[in-house]
Each structure stands twice: as structure tokens, then as C-alpha cells.
Design an enzyme around this catalytic site. Structure first.
Site, PDB file in Angstrom:
ATOM      1  N   CYS A 105       0.808  -1.231   0.000  1.00 52.51           N
ATOM      2  CA  CYS A 105       0.000   0.000   0.000  1.00 52.51           C
ATOM      3  C   CYS A 105       0.832   1.269   0.000  1.00 52.51           C
ATOM      4  O   CYS A 105       0.278   2.363  -0.129  1.00 52.51           O
ATOM      5  CB  CYS A 105      -0.906   0.007   1.225  1.00 52.51           C
ATOM      6  N   HIS A 160      -3.625   7.760   5.457  1.00 52.31           N
ATOM      7  CA  HIS A 160      -3.675   6.422   4.878  1.00 52.31           C
ATOM      8  C   HIS A 160      -5.121   5.926   4.977  1.00 52.31           C
ATOM      9  O   HIS A 160      -5.655   5.411   4.017  1.00 52.31           O
ATOM     10  CB  HIS A 160      -2.692   5.508   5.600  1.00 52.31           C
ATOM     11  N   GLU A 199      -3.221   5.344  13.224  1.00 53.33           N
ATOM     12  CA  GLU A 199      -2.821   6.529  12.466  1.00 53.33           C
ATOM     13  C   GLU A 199      -3.184   7.809  13.217  1.00 53.33           C
ATOM     14  O   GLU A 199      -2.371   8.745  13.285  1.00 53.33           O
ATOM     15  CB  GLU A 199      -3.472   6.516  11.065  1.00 53.33           C
ATOM     16  N   LYS A 210      -9.656   7.460   0.360  1.00 50.59           N
ATOM     17  CA  LYS A 210      -9.976   6.058   0.033  1.00 50.59           C
ATOM     18  C   LYS A 210     -11.472   5.807   0.149  1.00 50.59           C
ATOM     19  O   LYS A 210     -11.998   4.858  -0.434  1.00 50.59           O
ATOM     20  CB  LYS A 210      -9.220   5.106   0.960  1.00 50.59           C
ATOM     21  N   HIS A 249      -9.246   1.539  -1.920  1.00 53.93           N
ATOM     22  CA  HIS A 249      -7.834   1.326  -1.624  1.00 53.93           C
ATOM     23  C   HIS A 249      -7.178   0.727  -2.861  1.00 53.93           C
ATOM     24  O   HIS A 249      -7.333  -0.456  -3.151  1.00 53.93           O
ATOM     25  CB  HIS A 249      -7.672   0.400  -0.426  1.00 53.93           C
ATOM     26  N   PHE A 267       1.273  -2.891   4.555  1.00 57.45           N
ATOM     27  CA  PHE A 267       1.445  -4.210   5.163  1.00 57.45           C
ATOM     28  C   PHE A 267       2.939  -4.533   5.150  1.00 57.45           C
ATOM     29  O   PHE A 267       3.651  -4.221   4.191  1.00 57.45           O
ATOM     30  CB  PHE A 267       0.713  -5.275   4.337  1.00 57.45           C
TER      31      PHE A 267
END
Lengths: 404, 87
Positions: free
Chosen positions: A162, A294, A305, A326, A331, A390
């Protein structure tokens, strides 16, 4: 020190084809999430995604071109064409040697892989199309961009899930700032809405069945998307000398590793990445007005976050606008950072901050101004764009409004 | 039978070369028809799919005697042989 500006941007996303369509939808809080139509959904438990429904390869490429280009490459090339045309940059023979191509993609040509593996595993075929390898390889988008535009400088692909395109843009930025290159085409592309990939995501139990609601207490998880966004970066003086329109200035890039867990995010890693980016930018946290988060709409990400933002920005966190786009473009994994950088640049340029769409109810663990559901006019001189992958690989960009 | 195979091979070659099938003559070489190595690999793939055969062609040994690609006629002969062997 050399300064680096963005002089062109091109987009393919669930919100439309082209920068204008993407940005207009963001301002209207229009979500591109809906039922999957690109592939057969029989057997999928989660048949929604943010598909670039308006993007049909045959409208952009002839049969021979399509033989060698997966959908991920098609999208990357379409976005690149728009970015180059918008910037007005002319790639001379000399500049070609000094122009980098750095493109993020998590999984490369997944449609090619899925279609061809199905032929041999399910249908019992003995052979796949001879161009399966050049279509599915993750560097195909970067290679095709360099080939189509004659870019002969450093070129490679970046795969950090990501965070891929933030890592790509950040490295392109650092190369121009340091003098290793004078210009770059950079960003990311992802087209992983295939049966196999969607099944893999279903397996993780992090996907929403309704929609993407970042920072909302009622959040139900992430929604997969597809798309591409490509930026033209140039050294400031060269851009000014040719009279380029400047969308914004890239001023900082920070990257860290959590060294912790293969899927769980870490407050420490995220905070250090934001801190590193601000230090690299020589920006004081109090100068930042907007963070494109994010914001995946998973419980783990959103809480971590927000806590990381509080740790880095202290009291100033209460004055920040923090949104996750997003919620609208989904995403897009390896393209996420680039699509979000476009959103960030548009906020800098226009003073209109894109919202967090689909927001229903405040979450005490995400007690920041997340710009719920409606775009906001604001004086945004400096903004941050977060990507946390990830595997604990974090990449954060800092951009400034360009005032002549 | 073999004339039919020849015609089918020429059609495959013509499609890859993006020319009319009448322009594909027995003496044509792949070079004459503007076919590069990728085009040749696609022709081999199409032949395997159409005739249900396995073509012993390796791009690293294009001049190998296993499967002669020096002309359209050579390819046709090779395919006729493979189809016959298949029985």
C-alpha cells in the site's frame, strides 16, 4: 538546494478518467465504490470494489498493443499520457537521459496472471499465451512508460504494497533534488480486481461488504480499488524557465520500517515516518494544514494513524484537517499514494480540502477533524500524505503550495 | 488435407503480420513479412492452439533442425509433419 515541483498529473480511477474528473468527484464527496462488473462475481463473498468502470482498454489501445499490455499497464500509460500532455514538458534527447521513471505497483499484471493460471489450473490447458510473462511482470508499467516516452534515465518499479507509490514518488523527488536526475515520471498503478486477488483479500477478513467509512465508528473495513496516477516532477528552475504551470512543490519524504508485524500497523513506525518527512522538508509541524491520511477504514489502521498524528503534531493536531480519500477511490494499493498525492496537490492548489466520505459517527479513538462528508475551503500552504504498508513499511510525502 | 493445413498456417502468419493472406507466399521469410521474434512466438502459439500439437521451437535456437522456420513453406511442412505424427 534544488527544489522539485509537480508540473503535470494524470489519473485513471473509479472517480473517472483524468485529473479533472478525479478531483471534481473528490470535492463532491462522490464515491466510486459499487458492485463489481469487471469480472464474474459468482463465488465472491464481497462483490464490491472501486472499479474504474469508465476505463475500457480497447478505447485507448489497438489490438496489437493490448496483446502486450495488462490492464495495469494500460491505466499507467493513459495516466502518463495525460500527465505529460498537461505538463507540456518536451523530452529532448538530452533530457531523456536525465529523466527517471519510478512507478509503484504492488502486484503487477494480475489480470494476465489470473486469466492464464485459470487456463492451466482449471481448464486443463497445456499452454498459456507467449506474452504472459512480459504482461504480468511488476515492472511492465515502468518499462512501457519509459519506452513510450523515450525516457532513458534511471527506471524501476517499487513494490511496497500500500505504500508503493509514495515510495516511488519519494525516491523520484530525492533523485531530482540531489541532482541524480532533472525530471521524473512517477506514481503508481494497480489493477488487482481479479477473482484470485479478491479471494486472497477476503481471506484476511478486513474487507467491508457495504462501503469504506474511514474514521467512522461504524466502519466495516477496507474496499479494494484500481487505478493509476502519474506525476511529472521537474527541477524548479527548469520548470520555471519553460513557463510550466506548477501544481505544487514536493518538499519532503520520510520512510521507516516498523520491524514489528507483517500486517498490524505500528504507532511508532508511522510517527517516525511523518517526523522524518517533516525533518526532510524542513517544515515545522505547526505549518501543516492538511493530512491526506492512509485511512483504510480498518480499526487497526485508523486508530493507530490518529494516535501517531497526535504524537507527531501535539496540540496542533486539533487544528489539522485529516481526510481519507480512500472513502471515494477505494484502496488502490500500489496506486493509492499517487492518487492521494493528486488529491493533496489539488487541496494545495485550490484551497478545497477533499472530505472523508461515507462518514456516519465519530469515533473517540479518531478524535481529529476528519472533514466528514463535505469538502472544506481552507488555506492549505503545506500538506502531508501518508502511506503505511502491510509489512510495516511506511512512506510519507510533504508538499507545499507553490507561490510565485 | 495438407493443402488445408497450408492455408491455415498462412492465415495464422498473415494475421500476425497484419497483411492479407494472399501476400503470404511459400517463399516468404519471417523477415520479409516484418515478423520479429515476438511475432514468431505468437505464430508458434497459434499453431499449437489450432492444430493441437506441440511445436519443438526454442527462440534461443531459431535455426535448429527440430522445426524449420526459414520460410513459410518450411513452417507449413513442419506443421503437416507434426499433425501426421499426432495421427
Amino acid at each position: 538546494m534544488r527544489r522539485v515541483v509537480v508540473t503535470g498529473a494524470g489519473v485513471v480511477s473509479a472517480l473517472g478518467i483524468g485529473y479533472d474528473a478525479h478531483v471534481a468527484a473528490l470535492r463532491e464527496a462522490r464515491s466510486g465504490i459499487g458492485p463489481i462488473e469487471l469480472i464474474e462475481t459468482d463465488g465472491l463473498n464481497i462483490p464490491i470494489a472501486a472499479e474504474a468502470k469508465g476505463y475500457v482498454g480497447t478505447e485507448h489501445f489497438n489490438r496489437n498493443e493490448l496483446t502486450l499490455r495488462d490492464r495495469v499497464t494500460q491505466m499507467a500509460l493513459t495516466a502518463t499520457g495525460e500527465a505529460v500532455a498537461a505538463s507540456g514538458i518536451e523530452i529532448s534527447d538530452e533530457l531523456a537521459m536525465r529523466t527517471a521513471t519510478v512507478i509503484g505497483t504492488s502486484m503487477g499484471g494480475q489480470h494476465t496472471q489470473d486469466d492464464n493460471y485459470r487456463l492451466i489450473y482449471r481448464d486443463g490447458k497445456q499452454r498459456v499465451h507467449p506474452f504472459t510473462v512480459p504482461k504480468l511482470m511488476a515492472n511492465a508499467p515502468a518499462s512501457w512508460i519509459s519506452m513510450e516516452h523515450g525516457l532513458k534515465g534511471p527506471a524501476w518499479s517499487v513494490s511496497t504494497a500500500c505504500a508503493s507509490s509514495n515510495h516511488a514518488i519519494g525516491q523520484a523527488f530525492h533523485m531530482i533534488r540531489s541532482g541524480m536526475a532533472d525530471a521524473a515520471l512517477t506514481g503508481g498503478a494497480e489493477s488487482g480486481l481479479t477473482y484470485g486477488v479478491l479471494k486472497a483479500w477476503e481471506g484476511l477478513r478486513v474487507m467491508s461488504k457495504d462501503t469504506c467509512r474511514p474514521f467512522s465508528k461504524t466502519r466495516t473495513g477496507m474496499v479494494q480499488g484500481e487505478g493509476a496516477a502519474i506525476l511529472v516532477l521537474e527541477e524548479l528552475e527548469a520548470a520555471k524557465a519553460r513557463g510550466a504551470v506548477i501544481l505544487g512543490e514536493v518538499v519532503g519524504f520520510g520512510m521507516t520500517a516498523d520491524a514489528n508485524d507483517i500486517v498490524q500497523p505500528s504507532l511508532d513506525g508511522a510517527a517516525r515516518a511523518m517526523g522524518a518527512a517533516l525533518t526532510d522538508a524542513r517544515v515545522d509541524p505547526s505549518e501543516v494544514a492538511y493530512i491526506n491520511a492512509h485511512g483504510t477504514a480498518t480499526a487497526a489502521n485508523d486508530k493507530t494513524e490518529c494516535a501517531a498524528i497526535r504524537q507527531v503534531f501535539g496540540d496542533h493536531a486539533d487544528r489539522l484537517l485529516v481526510s481519507s480519500t480512500k472513502s471515494m477511490h477505494g484502496h488502490c494499493i500500489g496506486a493509492a499514494g499517487a492518487l492521494e498525492m493528486v488529491a493533496t496537490l489539488s487541496a494545495l492548489k485550490s484551497g478545497i480540502v477533499p472530505p472523508t466520505a461515507n462518514f456516519e459517527e465519530a469515533d473517540p479513538d479518531c478524535d481529529l477533524d476528519v472533514v466528514p462528508n463535505e469538502a472544506r475551503e481552507a488555506d492549505v500552504a503545506c500538506a502531508v500524505s501518508n502511506s503505511f504498508a502491510f509489512g510495516g513499511l511506511n512512506a510519507v510525502l510533504v508538499a507545499r503550495r507553490f507561490d510565485e | 488435407m495438407s493443402d488445408d493445413i497450408r492455408q491455415q498456417v498462412r492465415t495464422i502468419v498473415a494475421e500476425q503480420a497484419m497483411i492479407d493472406v494472399e501476400q503470404v507466399t511459400p517463399d516468404s521469410t519471417m523477415d520479409d513479412l516484418g515478423l520479429d521474434s515476438l511475432g514468431l512466438v505468437e505464430i508458434v502459439f497459434a499453431i499449437e492452439e489450432q492444430f493441437g500439437v506441440s511445436v519443438p521451437y526454442n527462440a534461443n535456437e531459431p535455426n535448429s533442425e527440430d522445426f524449420d522456420i526459414s520460410s513459410v513453406k518450411a513452417v507449413e511442412d513442419g506443421v503437416i509433419k507434426l499433425v501426421a505424427e499426432k495421427g
